[in-house]
Design a protein around this motif. Structure first.
Motif: not given
Length: 122
Positions: A1-26
């Motif tokens: 399984v290969q994993l690729q995380a994304s969605g990070g960044g700069l955000v102010q305190a109190g804010g929100s982010l959603r991270l994703s992790c895409a996986a290869s393979g069945r």
């Protein structure tokens, strides 16, 4: 399984982010999936884990009530919704896969993504 995380960044305190992790393979749906993070100068620490079916989740006390992990096995994707972010959430976030039952133990995870950086400013 290969994993690729994304969605990070700069955000102010109190804010929100959603991270994703895409996986290869069945075989994504056969793994429990975890999130870990590593702040500068600190060891990598457990954040959250979700069972292979998505029915069970568990969180570190530091993020409980603010973070939610979920998965879409049809899309081979893992998510981490992060709300009410604090400066102490600043870290590189990693997704990882483990066989068998879900676990908080870092050494039980056999596949790791490359990490995505989250910076929370005051």
């Amino acid at each position: 399984v290969q994993l690729q995380a994304s969605g990070g960044g700069l955000v102010q305190a109190g804010g929100s982010l959603r991270l994703s992790c895409a996986a290869s393979g069945r075989t994504f749906s056969s793994y429990a999936m975890g999130w870990f993070r590593q702040a500068p100068g600190k060891e990598r620490e457990f954040v959250a884990v979700i069972s292979w079916s998505g029915d069970s989740t568990y969180y570190a006390d530091s993020v409980k009530g603010r973070f939610t992990t979920s998965r879409d096995n049809a899309k081979n994707t893992l998510y981490l919704q992060m709300n009410s972010l604090k400066r102490e959430d600043t870290a590189v976030y990693y997704c990882a896969a483990t066989r068998g039952l879900w676990t908080m133990k870092l050494s039980d995870y056999i596949y790791w993504g490359q990490g995505t950086e989250v910076t929370v400013s005051s």
